[in-house]
Scaffold this motif. Structure first.
Motif, short mmCIF file in Angstrom:
data_model
loop_
_atom_site.label_atom_id
_atom_site.label_comp_id
_atom_site.label_asym_id
_atom_site.label_seq_id
_atom_site.Cartn_x
_atom_site.Cartn_y
_atom_site.Cartn_z
N ALA A 1 15.77 10.22 -33.01
CA ALA A 1 16.31 10.83 -31.92
C ALA A 1 15.42 12.17 -31.42
CB ALA A 1 17.73 11.21 -31.95
N LYS A 2 14.90 12.65 -32.30
CA LYS A 2 14.04 13.75 -32.11
C LYS A 2 12.82 13.58 -33.06
CE LYS A 2 14.67 18.65 -32.19
NZ LYS A 2 15.67 19.84 -32.49
N MET B 1 7.32 21.09 -37.73
CA MET B 1 7.56 21.87 -36.39
C MET B 1 6.15 21.58 -35.40
SD MET B 1 9.28 25.41 -38.18
CE MET B 1 9.88 25.84 -36.70
N ARG B 2 5.09 21.45 -36.09
CA ARG B 2 3.89 21.14 -35.12
C ARG B 2 4.30 19.73 -34.47
NH1 ARG B 2 -1.61 21.96 -38.06
NH2 ARG B 2 -1.81 24.48 -38.05
N GLU C 1 7.44 16.61 -28.60
CA GLU C 1 8.67 16.92 -27.82
C GLU C 1 8.31 17.79 -26.69
OE1 GLU C 1 11.85 15.60 -27.88
OE2 GLU C 1 11.53 14.44 -29.83
N GLN C 2 7.27 18.61 -26.82
CA GLN C 2 7.28 19.81 -25.71
C GLN C 2 5.77 19.73 -25.32
OE1 GLN C 2 8.22 23.60 -27.14
NE2 GLN C 2 10.51 23.39 -26.90
N SER C 3 4.81 18.77 -25.83
CA SER C 3 3.51 18.61 -25.42
C SER C 3 2.83 20.26 -25.45
CB SER C 3 3.29 17.98 -23.77
OG SER C 3 3.89 16.84 -24.22
#
Length: 441
Positions: free
Chosen positions: A288-289, A398-399, A405-407
């Motif tokens: 999901a993430k 986190m990377r 997820e955020q590019s």
């Protein structure tokens, strides 16, 4: 017969152990907020790691001075606290089932019991001296890793509180034995406390007995208090070092975990037999993430790591990024993860067992992007940790979130990935031009 002391002791014991059990339950709940991870592999190696690292202290002695002193304190507390069993039995049953308030003195030969007490006293003095040296290193010599930016008021105070508690407990142990020397026959025992006994020689038996009982009560209450203080202290590693070293990483430190869904997609893209324009069969379900932005996205092993952190700073002192002035501190990564996890746990407690969105997360609110991208992934922090904590795995998760997820990767990294996609290599050269350099030779 007067059973009031036994009843009071039972109440103190139940309250102390009950509060400890409550905190352990909360600790387990918080750790289980993490994602599931398979730790069933390499069982024999895991047991070996636990025996060598947690029990054998093999990584502590890589820094000989601190390692040797830590082993003294470690062994001292384990061995000396064997007497806690006698204290508990005496508190519950002395005057009820038997009269002598030292049960083992009654059932063991005098010479054996005296030898044990003498050994305990020598260890108590060694622990006391070691703790003083630790205090000097931390507060007078001011070893650099104890005074870095993340070591704010509470971490500094917490470390000193522990040292003071250890000194008080060892002092009470010796005082208890010194004042009890008049009432107990311990052949070859009281090697240290016999030198304290003359200070009480002029006092009547009743006063000596009151001092001995006071030291006895303070000693056991201090031990129960110390046990319950562990949850709020960096010294929680006393309990968690064993499971943490067992569940620690057993694969090569240079290896990274790949997402199965992404791996399958890359394999499909590289398969010349696959028609990429046709509908593809369902593959492994994508998460999901991707990656982690908050503690619930990390694995439960990583959360266990956070609670196990000793805040010793060995990881940060070995980190090349930190040594060159970068903001990254692997110790801070672990401390931030634990602080955020505690915040989430309190949120759950305040909302009847469910987490209510609080507008915060581990990323940005605790750990900055600058810290994450400063990591060189060299594994120096992982190698340095004396209890098998892996700060780098949290950084990489986190990377992964930032990239997938955020590019939000740095421009240099985005350029490299674009070059790989377009040119099949990280360099900005067309594949047909790769060998042009040879013509210039």
């Amino acid at each position: 017969m007067n059973y009031i002391p036994n009843i009071l002791f039972a109440i103190v014991l139940v309250l102390g152990i009950g509060y400890f059990a409550k905190n352990v339950k909360k600790l387990i709940r918080n750790i289980k907020l993490g994602q599931d991870v398979d730790t069933s592999d390499n069982t024999s190696q895991r047991w070996k790691n636990m025996a060598m690292i947690a029990l054998g202290q093999s990584k502590m002695v890589k820094r000989p001075v601190a390692g040797f002193l830590h082993i003294i304190v470690y062994l001292g507390f384990i061995i000396i606290n064997l007497e806690v069993l006698e204290i508990i039995l005496d508190g519950l049953f002395s005057g009820v089932i038997y009269e002598n308030h030292r049960l083992f003195a009654s059932i063991l030969p005098t010479s054996v019991y005296g030898f044990l007490i003498g050994s305990f006293e020598i260890l108590a003095v060694l622990v006391f001296v070691s703790v003083i040296i630790f205090w000097i290193r931390r507060n007078i010599i001011k070893v650099r890793r104890f005074w870095m930016a993340e070591m704010t008021s509470w971490p500094k105070s917490d470390a000193n509180y522990i040292l003071y508690i250890e000194m008080i407990l060892m002092g009470l142990f010796l005082l208890m034995n010194a004042t009890d020397l008049r009432f107990q026959a311990m052949e070859s025992g009281n090697i240290i406390s016999q030198f304290l006994a003359p200070f009480f020689s002029g006092l009547p038996d009743g006063t000596i007995h009151m001092i001995e009982r006071g030291a006895w009560w303070l000693h056991i209450i201090g031990i129960l208090g110390f046990l319950n203080y562990l949850y709020f202290s960096k010294h929680l590693h006393i309990l968690l070092a064993f499971p943490n070293t067992y569940y620690g990483k057993v694969k090569p430190k240079g290896g990274f975990d790949n997402l199965e869904s992404v791996t399958n997609e890359v394999k499909m893209m590289m398969d010349p037999t696959v028609d990429h324009f046709a509908a593809q069969p369902e593959s492994a379900e994508a998460p999901a993430k991707f990656g982690a932005s908050d503690v619930q996205d990390l694995s439960w092993v990583q959360l266990l790591n956070a609670y196990t952190c000793t805040e010793c700073g060995r990881c940060t002192s070995e980190c090349p990024a930190n040594q060159t002035g970068k903001k990254l501190s692997p110790r801070k990564i672990m401390m931030d993860t634990r602080d955020r996890l505690e915040e989430v746990g309190k949120n759950i407690d305040a909302n009847n067992g469910t987490f209510k969105e609080d507008g915060k997360q581990l990323l940005d609110n605790y750990i900055t992007r600058e810290e994450l991208w400063a990591c060189t992934t060299c594994n120096a922090c992982v190698e340095a940790c004396p209890v098998s904590i892996d700060p780098m795995s949290i950084i990489m998760e986190m990377r992964r979130y930032l990239v997938m997820e955020q590019s939000a990767a740095p421009m240099e990294l985005n350029n490299m990935m674009a070059n790989i996609e377009n040119n099949g290599a990280p360099w900005p050269y067309n594949q047909m031009d790769r060998l042009n350099w040879k013509d210039e030779a």
